[in-house]
Write an enzyme that holds these catalytic residues in place. Structure first.
Site, PDB file in Angstrom:
ATOM      1  CG  ASP A   1       3.404  -5.493  11.112  1.00 44.70           C
ATOM      2  OD1 ASP A   1       4.535  -5.750  11.676  1.00 44.70           O
ATOM      3  OD2 ASP A   1       2.802  -6.441  10.571  1.00 44.70           O
TER       4      ASP A   1
ATOM      5  NE  ARG B   1      -2.430  -0.549   3.559  1.00 48.85           N
ATOM      6  CZ  ARG B   1      -2.790   0.266   4.686  1.00 48.85           C
ATOM      7  NH1 ARG B   1      -3.849   1.192   4.489  1.00 48.85           N
ATOM      8  NH2 ARG B   1      -2.176   0.199   5.680  1.00 48.85           N
TER       9      ARG B   1
ATOM     10  CB  SER C   1       5.579  -6.043   8.186  1.00 48.58           C
ATOM     11  OG  SER C   1       5.022  -4.963   8.588  1.00 48.58           O
TER      12      SER C   1
END
Length: 919
Positions: free
Chosen positions: A662, A547, A608
């Site tokens: 994350d 994203r 992450s």
């Protein structure tokens, strides 16, 4: 004759009224099932603790003892595992002296035990354990299959000191007095349940049973009968009345503690109407029958339906019509005024088409009457009306049960077998036809096949006992298989201690390399305080989707726009250059769409994967996880790899301020909402945690002041072997089939990527042991990752019926019985519970360390949490929070769901870094 017409009309119930009777029965059934209203229900809905029907695999020798009105019947039943098609049966009857039924309870059970001893002596029974099924045809309050308190005697029994006591215990004690220590009372049941258990057809279970009238059991008075399934022994009465039972959804049987699967419920529907529910269809004849009975105002439904009373109803109708001078004008009816002179069996003979008139004449003449042909005709009409009314009322009750089953299973159409016993059904074809047709009218969404029972009280009791033993054996095997996944309090405390030890090792400069928990400094030294302002870019790379976001932080709100981009497997597992070039292409595409190409905004990069962070904007990749294996990246600074890709693509407006994972982003996102949020937790495809540690305790960085967020990378907890005692064989199988074998061992016990695989391997083991899907090979189940973790969430959802579980399994080409569905649900629950408890043990180590760091008696802290497993699984969060409370009672922990921690959180890290300066 108007008087006869009125009598016939009074005994005829309209279809509309039958619908009303059905609805009243359903209301009373619901009352009986509910814990809150059970005491006021007339349809008692008693749990039987029979949770399965025969599957045809039952095998072995079983002893049955049946208490009847005038005798005790003993049976030795051998089941051959052939679908119960050819059971071998030996019977013996022992006549019971009348004083036994009126004396002390101890004498009754001693007599039964003596019968057992004599019976076993006569068949040279083996001396090893003998399972016994006890048929006890009285209303009991059952709390286990082998534990039942007598509510009240009936059928003429008046034994003292039994009501309110466990009749199984009384029988077992009497058997021990006979020194029959190898005989074990396994199950208690009534005749109705036994009827249901004998009526399985071609592998399709019978799930409803109906008793209408007197039952006849095979036996040999004062002697023996030995024979197989096709042999026909003599018959003696075994019981009379009416009752029903059916397999209800266990979660609806609130008087029992079972919450999954199904349980047979004994309706005791003979009491229906005792509260006046049926007053509007009672006739004067019914009132007279009730007044003359041994239990006035009780069992009103049974007195309209049971064969014990139909002859009496006819008798009172004849008396009434004779008083109106329309019957027996030339006779004295004195004999008719004697109770029980007209038997139901005679009524059934009278309504036979061929010989009915002649039988009516014989029966009436036997009473000293001189009936005319017209009298015989009218008597036959009355008999038909009484029996037909009984059939239609039974149909209304059966329709109530079928509709309840259909609705509770959320089916459009219920197809079910109904076992039926009793002389009204067996002895009168028209009764069965009326029962079938009226049931169809009142339950049009149900297709019921009526099946005649074969010795429900004898063979049925053996079936119940056999099924109970089969389930007990399976239960032991299932418990043994699942035992390693079930963690005790001591296990969890030990895991908590191990996590704390690994945390301390990970924080130490000299010991860091020896710890499986990396305890990586993030250089994030503060959480949001509300003064952050400006526009920021955020990148989120943590799985197959990538994203790009723009986050606009204002005084009172945060606004975001984002775009999702797919990362193909070829890029995930290709070269590092190709991966980061693809990321830059996505950023450029997003900035073009958002008209941001001319702006240079601070960027927070959520990455992450395990990294060693050397600065807020410098992070060296330690290892790939989650299916990534791009070459040339491990050991490299991922921010530098991103900048190099930007240069290759000639995109010079990139200002990377911070790189976070994350988990840190989740903490920061929730920290914007709650200043007490100092822990981040991810439980989704993977799992990880971070928390604010005292900087002075972080030996791997310089500095003594303040706090720093530590990225624990706890997914690798146990990679050094410290958790080996808690890994099961199923965990080993899962690990061996991953691309990072021996790595991320804690994550493989907890996260969504692996729970479905653990369940799949357990199910395969159960199939191999023939405990699931009848041991049939399941090719699709052998396919890796076919059982997704989302199935656990669906299967464990509260209120999800077994049909829906069945549908989920059918999508996997698994043909599951409802028992299979219960077992699959249990496996899912065991795996997800362990995952939640392990997560809680790790978190308990974190909060206790924070409390001790700060010298507090009580710590109040918020955990920002994200991840599909935590959010979507129906029970995971509850189990985690409860276990954490148990393990860390001095910590008051609040959980706050993150809203886009990996996106908004990364931007907030950048915002905190830029706080006090122009972005």
């Amino acid at each position: 004759c108007p008087q006869v017409q009125r009598a016939l009309q009074a005994l005829t119930i309209s279809l509309d009224m039958l619908w009303e009777v059905k609805e009243r029965m359903q209301r009373d059934m619901r009352k009986g099932l509910s814990r809150d209203t059970h005491a006021e229900a007339n349809v008692r809905m008693l749990p039987t603790y029979i949770c399965s029907t025969p599957d045809g695999s039952e095998k072995g020798d079983f002893l049955v003892v049946e208490l009847c009105q005038t005798h005790v019947r003993t049976l030795w039943v051998t089941l051959l595992g052939d679908g119960n098609q050819s059971p071998q049966v030996m019977y013996k009857i022992f006549e019971m002296p009348e004083h036994i039924t009126q004396g002390k309870g101890e004498e009754l059970f001693d007599f039964i035990a003596q019968c057992v001893r004599e019976f076993l002596a006569g068949i040279s029974s083996p001396q090893e354990n003998i399972p016994l099924g006890f048929v006890f045809p009285f209303t009991c309050r059952q709390t286990q299959l082998d534990k039942a308190e007598l509510v009240a005697w009936s059928k003429g029994f008046r034994c003292s000191d039994v009501e309110g006591k466990d009749v199984v215990q009384l029988l077992q004690a009497a058997i021990k007095k006979q020194e029959l220590y190898h005989v074990d009372v396994v199950a208690l049941m009534n005749d109705t349940v036994g009827t249901m258990m004998t009526c399985n057809v071609a592998g399709k279970p019978c799930e409803v049973a109906l008793i209408v009238g007197e039952q006849w059991a095979p036996c040999m008075p004062r002697g023996w009968f030995l024979g197989g399934a096709g042999a026909q022994p003599p018959l003696l009465p075994a019981g009379s009345g009416t009752n029903s039972c059916f397999m209800a959804e266990a979660e609806q049987v609130e008087m029992a503690e079972e919450s999954s699967g199904r349980m047979c419920v004994n309706t005791e529907w003979g009491y229906f109407g005792d509260n006046g529910t049926l007053n509007d269809i009672l006739t004067p004849y019914d009132q007279h029958v009730d007044e003359e009975s041994s239990n006035p105002k009780e069992k009103r439904f049974e007195k309209m339906v049971g064969s014990l009373y139909l002859g009496e109803i006819v008798r009172h109708a004849l008396i009434a019509l004779a008083a109106e001078k329309v019957l027996f004008l030339e006779s004295s009816i004195a004999a008719l005024k004697t109770k029980d002179v007209l038997k139901t069996q005679q009524v059934l003979e009278i309504i036979k088409n061929e010989d009915g008139m002649a039988e009516a004449k014989r029966a009436l003449e036997a009473l000293g009457l001189r009936p005319t042909e017209r009298d015989c005709c009218r008597v036959q009409q009355l008999c038909r009306a009484v029996v037909s009314r009984a059939a239609t009322l039974c149909a209304a009750g059966l329709a109530a049960i079928l509709s309840h089953m259909c609705q509770s299973r959320e089916l459009e159409r219920l197809v079910v077998n109904v076992g039926v016993d009793g002389d009204l059904y067996h002895g009168h074809t028209r009764f069965g036809e009326i029962l079938q047709s009226v049931t169809g009218l009142l339950a049009p969404d149900c297709i019921a096949t009526l099946l005649p029972s074969k010795d429900g009280t004898g063979r049925g009791a053996a079936m119940v006992t056999a099924v109970a033993l089969r389930l007990a054996t399976q239960r032991r095997e299932v418990n043994g298989l699942l035992a390693p996944l079930r963690l005790s309090r001591a296990d969890l405390e030990r895991i908590q201690g191990l996590m704390r030890r690994e945390m301390e090792l990970g924080l130490g400069r000299e010991t860091n390399a020896n710890s499986s928990v990396r305890m990586l400094p993030t250089y994030v030294c503060g959480t949001p305080d509300g003064t952050e302002r400006g526009d920021f870019l955020a990148l989120d790379l943590g799985g197959t989707n990538f994203r790009v976001l723009v986050v606009r932080v204002g005084q009172d709100s945060i606004r975001m726009a984002s775009e999702i981009y797919v990362i193909p497997t070829t890029i995930m597992q290709g070269t590092g250059e190709a991966l980061f070039d693809h990321i830059i292409d996505c950023i450029i595409d997003f900035q073009l769409k958002q008209e941001l190409m001319e702006e240079v905004l601070p960027l927070g990069f959520t990455f992450s994967f395990p990294c060693q962070q050397l600065g807020l904007d410098k992070a060296v990749l330690l290892t790939w996880t989650k299916g990534f294996s791009a070459s040339g990246c491990v050991g490299q600074d991922v921010v530098q790899l991103l900048r190099q890709a930007a240069q290759r693509k000639q995109h010079f407006g990139l200002k990377v301020v911070a790189v976070v994972n994350d988990t840190v982003g989740t903490m920061m996102s929730c920290g914007y909402e709650d200043p007490k949020c100092e822990i981040g937790l991810i439980v989704g495809t993977g799992t990880n945690a971070c928390y604010m540690e005292e900087t002075k305790n972080v030996g791997t960085v310089e500095g003594e002041q303040g706090r720093m967020c530590i990225n624990m990378e706890w997914g690798a907890f146990g990679d050094n072997g410290c958790l080996d005692d808690f890994f099961t064989g199923f965990d080993v199988l899962v690990d061996e089939n991953t691309i990072n074998r021996g790595k991320q061992r804690f994550e493989k016990l907890i996260s969504g990527m692996y729970l479905g695989e653990i369940v799949r391997h357990i199910l395969l083991a159960l199939v191999k042991k023939e405990l699931l899907f009848r041991g049939k090979s399941c090719d699709k189940l052998r396919t890796k990752d076919i059982f997704q973790t989302k199935f656990l969430s669906s299967i464990e959802t509260d209120g999800l019926g077994l049909r829906q579980v069945q549908a989920i399994l059918q999508d996997l080409e698994l043909q599951a019985s409802f028992e299979d569905c219960v077992l699959v649900r249990e496996v899912c629950q065991a795996v997800s519970l362990r995952a939640a408890q392990l997560c809680a043990a790790g978190l308990a180590a974190v909060v206790e360390k924070m409390r001790e760091n700060r010298g507090l008696d009580q710590l109040a802290v918020t955990v920002g949490v994200d991840g599909t497993l935590y959010k979507m699984h129906p029970n995971f969060s509850q189990h985690l929070q409860q276990t954490l409370q148990d393990l860390a009672p001095n910590c008051n922990v609040t959980f706050l769901l993150s809203e886009d921690g990996s996106g908004k959180g990364a931007a907030l890290v950048a915002a905190v870094a830029c706080r006090g300066s122009e972005p």
